[in-house]
Design a protein around this motif. Structure first.
Motif, PDB file in Angstrom:
ATOM      1  N   SER A   1      -0.573  36.926 -40.195  1.00 26.64           N
ATOM      2  CA  SER A   1       0.601  37.534 -40.821  1.00 26.64           C
ATOM      3  C   SER A   1       0.959  36.730 -42.057  1.00 26.64           C
ATOM      4  CB  SER A   1       1.782  37.618 -39.854  1.00 26.64           C
ATOM      5  OG  SER A   1       2.329  36.345 -39.622  1.00 26.64           O
ATOM      6  N   GLN A   2       1.625  37.402 -42.980  1.00 30.85           N
ATOM      7  CA  GLN A   2       2.016  36.735 -44.214  1.00 30.85           C
ATOM      8  C   GLN A   2       3.395  37.218 -44.662  1.00 30.85           C
ATOM      9  OE1 GLN A   2      -0.806  37.608 -47.370  1.00 30.85           O
ATOM     10  NE2 GLN A   2      -1.021  39.734 -46.737  1.00 30.85           N
ATOM     11  N   THR A   3       4.160  36.279 -45.181  1.00 35.43           N
ATOM     12  CA  THR A   3       5.444  36.569 -45.797  1.00 35.43           C
ATOM     13  C   THR A   3       5.291  36.215 -47.264  1.00 35.43           C
ATOM     14  OG1 THR A   3       6.565  36.000 -43.747  1.00 35.43           O
ATOM     15  CG2 THR A   3       7.915  36.078 -45.756  1.00 35.43           C
ATOM     16  N   VAL A   4       5.430  37.202 -48.119  1.00 32.78           N
ATOM     17  CA  VAL A   4       5.106  37.054 -49.538  1.00 32.78           C
ATOM     18  C   VAL A   4       6.360  37.238 -50.379  1.00 32.78           C
ATOM     19  CG1 VAL A   4       3.672  37.929 -51.427  1.00 32.78           C
ATOM     20  CG2 VAL A   4       2.796  37.970 -49.073  1.00 32.78           C
ATOM     21  N   HIS A   5       6.696  36.211 -51.147  1.00 33.37           N
ATOM     22  CA  HIS A   5       7.769  36.265 -52.144  1.00 33.37           C
ATOM     23  C   HIS A   5       7.124  35.853 -53.457  1.00 33.37           C
ATOM     24  CE1 HIS A   5      10.835  36.812 -49.090  1.00 33.37           C
ATOM     25  NE2 HIS A   5      10.271  35.825 -48.411  1.00 33.37           N
TER      26      HIS A   5
ATOM     27  N   ALA B   1      -2.186  39.006 -52.407  1.00 37.88           N
ATOM     28  CA  ALA B   1      -1.934  38.933 -50.962  1.00 37.88           C
ATOM     29  C   ALA B   1      -2.400  40.210 -50.265  1.00 37.88           C
ATOM     30  CB  ALA B   1      -0.450  38.682 -50.697  1.00 37.88           C
ATOM     31  N   ALA B   2      -2.259  41.346 -50.932  1.00 40.98           N
ATOM     32  CA  ALA B   2      -2.721  42.612 -50.356  1.00 40.98           C
ATOM     33  C   ALA B   2      -4.243  42.635 -50.249  1.00 40.98           C
ATOM     34  CB  ALA B   2      -2.227  43.783 -51.206  1.00 40.98           C
ATOM     35  N   ILE B   3      -4.915  42.211 -51.302  1.00 46.80           N
ATOM     36  CA  ILE B   3      -6.386  42.176 -51.295  1.00 46.80           C
ATOM     37  C   ILE B   3      -6.874  41.214 -50.211  1.00 46.80           C
ATOM     38  CG2 ILE B   3      -8.429  41.513 -52.624  1.00 46.80           C
ATOM     39  CD1 ILE B   3      -6.738  42.383 -55.159  1.00 46.80           C
ATOM     40  N   PHE B   4      -6.287  40.029 -50.178  1.00 43.86           N
ATOM     41  CA  PHE B   4      -6.680  39.024 -49.200  1.00 43.86           C
ATOM     42  C   PHE B   4      -6.389  39.508 -47.777  1.00 43.86           C
ATOM     43  CE2 PHE B   4      -5.745  35.186 -46.681  1.00 43.86           C
ATOM     44  CZ  PHE B   4      -6.989  34.582 -46.757  1.00 43.86           C
TER      45      PHE B   4
ATOM     46  N   PRO C   1      -0.680  44.203 -46.446  1.00 42.90           N
ATOM     47  CA  PRO C   1      -0.880  44.290 -44.997  1.00 42.90           C
ATOM     48  C   PRO C   1      -0.464  43.015 -44.270  1.00 42.90           C
ATOM     49  CG  PRO C   1      -2.969  43.865 -46.071  1.00 42.90           C
ATOM     50  CD  PRO C   1      -1.930  44.000 -47.168  1.00 42.90           C
ATOM     51  N   HIS C   2      -0.288  43.143 -42.987  1.00 47.34           N
ATOM     52  CA  HIS C   2      -0.015  42.010 -42.083  1.00 47.34           C
ATOM     53  C   HIS C   2       1.288  41.293 -42.430  1.00 47.34           C
ATOM     54  CE1 HIS C   2      -3.998  42.620 -40.480  1.00 47.34           C
ATOM     55  NE2 HIS C   2      -4.531  42.419 -41.674  1.00 47.34           N
ATOM     56  N   THR C   3       2.347  42.065 -42.630  1.00 49.07           N
ATOM     57  CA  THR C   3       3.641  41.450 -42.943  1.00 49.07           C
ATOM     58  C   THR C   3       4.555  41.344 -41.723  1.00 49.07           C
ATOM     59  OG1 THR C   3       4.517  43.593 -43.663  1.00 49.07           O
ATOM     60  CG2 THR C   3       3.586  42.150 -45.369  1.00 49.07           C
ATOM     61  N   ASP C   4       4.182  41.952 -40.611  1.00 49.08           N
ATOM     62  CA  ASP C   4       4.974  41.803 -39.392  1.00 49.08           C
ATOM     63  C   ASP C   4       4.768  40.401 -38.838  1.00 49.08           C
ATOM     64  OD1 ASP C   4       5.921  44.406 -39.509  1.00 49.08           O
ATOM     65  OD2 ASP C   4       4.289  45.190 -38.265  1.00 49.08           O
ATOM     66  N   PRO C   5       5.833  39.775 -38.329  1.00 51.29           N
ATOM     67  CA  PRO C   5       5.680  38.428 -37.774  1.00 51.29           C
ATOM     68  C   PRO C   5       4.640  38.404 -36.648  1.00 51.29           C
ATOM     69  CG  PRO C   5       7.990  39.015 -37.961  1.00 51.29           C
ATOM     70  CD  PRO C   5       7.200  40.264 -38.249  1.00 51.29           C
ATOM     71  N   LEU C   6       3.903  37.328 -36.612  1.00 50.67           N
ATOM     72  CA  LEU C   6       2.880  37.139 -35.591  1.00 50.67           C
ATOM     73  C   LEU C   6       3.495  36.356 -34.430  1.00 50.67           C
ATOM     74  CD1 LEU C   6      -0.169  37.505 -34.996  1.00 50.67           C
ATOM     75  CD2 LEU C   6      -0.508  35.273 -36.040  1.00 50.67           C
TER      76      LEU C   6
ATOM     77  N   LEU D   1       0.281  47.447 -59.056  1.00 47.96           N
ATOM     78  CA  LEU D   1       1.543  47.849 -58.427  1.00 47.96           C
ATOM     79  C   LEU D   1       1.318  48.553 -57.096  1.00 47.96           C
ATOM     80  CD1 LEU D   1       3.567  48.958 -61.566  1.00 47.96           C
ATOM     81  CD2 LEU D   1       3.784  46.824 -60.249  1.00 47.96           C
ATOM     82  N   ALA D   2       0.276  49.359 -57.002  1.00 45.80           N
ATOM     83  CA  ALA D   2      -0.027  50.021 -55.732  1.00 45.80           C
ATOM     84  C   ALA D   2      -0.391  48.997 -54.662  1.00 45.80           C
ATOM     85  CB  ALA D   2      -1.164  51.024 -55.917  1.00 45.80           C
ATOM     86  N   LEU D   3      -1.180  48.007 -55.031  1.00 47.67           N
ATOM     87  CA  LEU D   3      -1.525  46.950 -54.077  1.00 47.67           C
ATOM     88  C   LEU D   3      -0.279  46.172 -53.671  1.00 47.67           C
ATOM     89  CD1 LEU D   3      -4.815  45.654 -55.718  1.00 47.67           C
ATOM     90  CD2 LEU D   3      -4.620  46.558 -53.382  1.00 47.67           C
ATOM     91  N   ALA D   4       0.558  45.833 -54.647  1.00 47.36           N
ATOM     92  CA  ALA D   4       1.766  45.052 -54.371  1.00 47.36           C
ATOM     93  C   ALA D   4       2.711  45.782 -53.418  1.00 47.36           C
ATOM     94  CB  ALA D   4       2.483  44.723 -55.678  1.00 47.36           C
ATOM     95  N   ALA D   5       2.662  47.091 -53.439  1.00 42.45           N
ATOM     96  CA  ALA D   5       3.533  47.883 -52.576  1.00 42.45           C
ATOM     97  C   ALA D   5       2.956  48.086 -51.175  1.00 42.45           C
ATOM     98  CB  ALA D   5       3.790  49.241 -53.223  1.00 42.45           C
TER      99      ALA D   5
END
Length: 142
Positions: free
Chosen positions: A60-64, A73-76, A22-27, A15-19
């Motif tokens: 950047s990544q958009t994760v749903h 996605a956080a680890i990667f 990183p890299h969620t801002d659009p590139l 849960l901590a990782l899921a919250a």
């Protein structure tokens, strides 16, 4: 440590990782893009990246996705900058193997150890693989 304590520890880490993905801002102006969807659960990850030579220079990544997919996605995302296509392919193979009972991926992706409990939930494996697989898909366009 009891099994219950161990499960709580892992759940808290996931849960901590899921919250903290990183890299969620659009590139701006990415050179490469790809989206990957897990058919069983409908989770998706879209990635955008730029290369310098053969290495990922911006990402950047958009994760749903479920918490497991978000944790992955956080680890990667924490380690993707500077990686090559071969390194991403190696991770995809190692992560798929880990989910089937193999060893945890080698450094710098050793944090995937937190997802070893997901081995018992094959319907979540595709979600866990989304971020690296989407990135590999984008890199195959090169």
């Amino acid at each position: 440590m009891s099994d219950t304590d161990l499960f709580k520890l892992y759940a808290d880490r996931v849960l901590a990782l899921a919250a903290a993905i990183p890299h969620t801002d659009p590139l701006p102006d990415p050179a490469l893009r790809a989206t990957k969807r897990a058919p069983l659960c409908g989770s998706t990850v879209a990635v955008a990246l730029r290369l310098e030579g053969d290495r990922i220079a911006a990402f950047s990544q958009t994760v749903h996705a479920c918490a497991l997919g978000q944790a992955s996605a956080a680890i990667f995302g924490a380690q993707v900058i500077g990686r090559t296509r071969l390194e991403v392919q190696t991770l995809c193979d190692a992560l798929a193997s880990m989910l089937k009972g193999g060893p945890v991926p080698a450094a710098p992706f050793g944090d995937y150890e937190v997802l070893t409990a997901a081995r018992d939930y094959p319907n979540r494996h595709a979600s866990i693989l989304l971020a690296p697989e989407a990135t590999l898909l984008a890199l195959t366009a090169v």
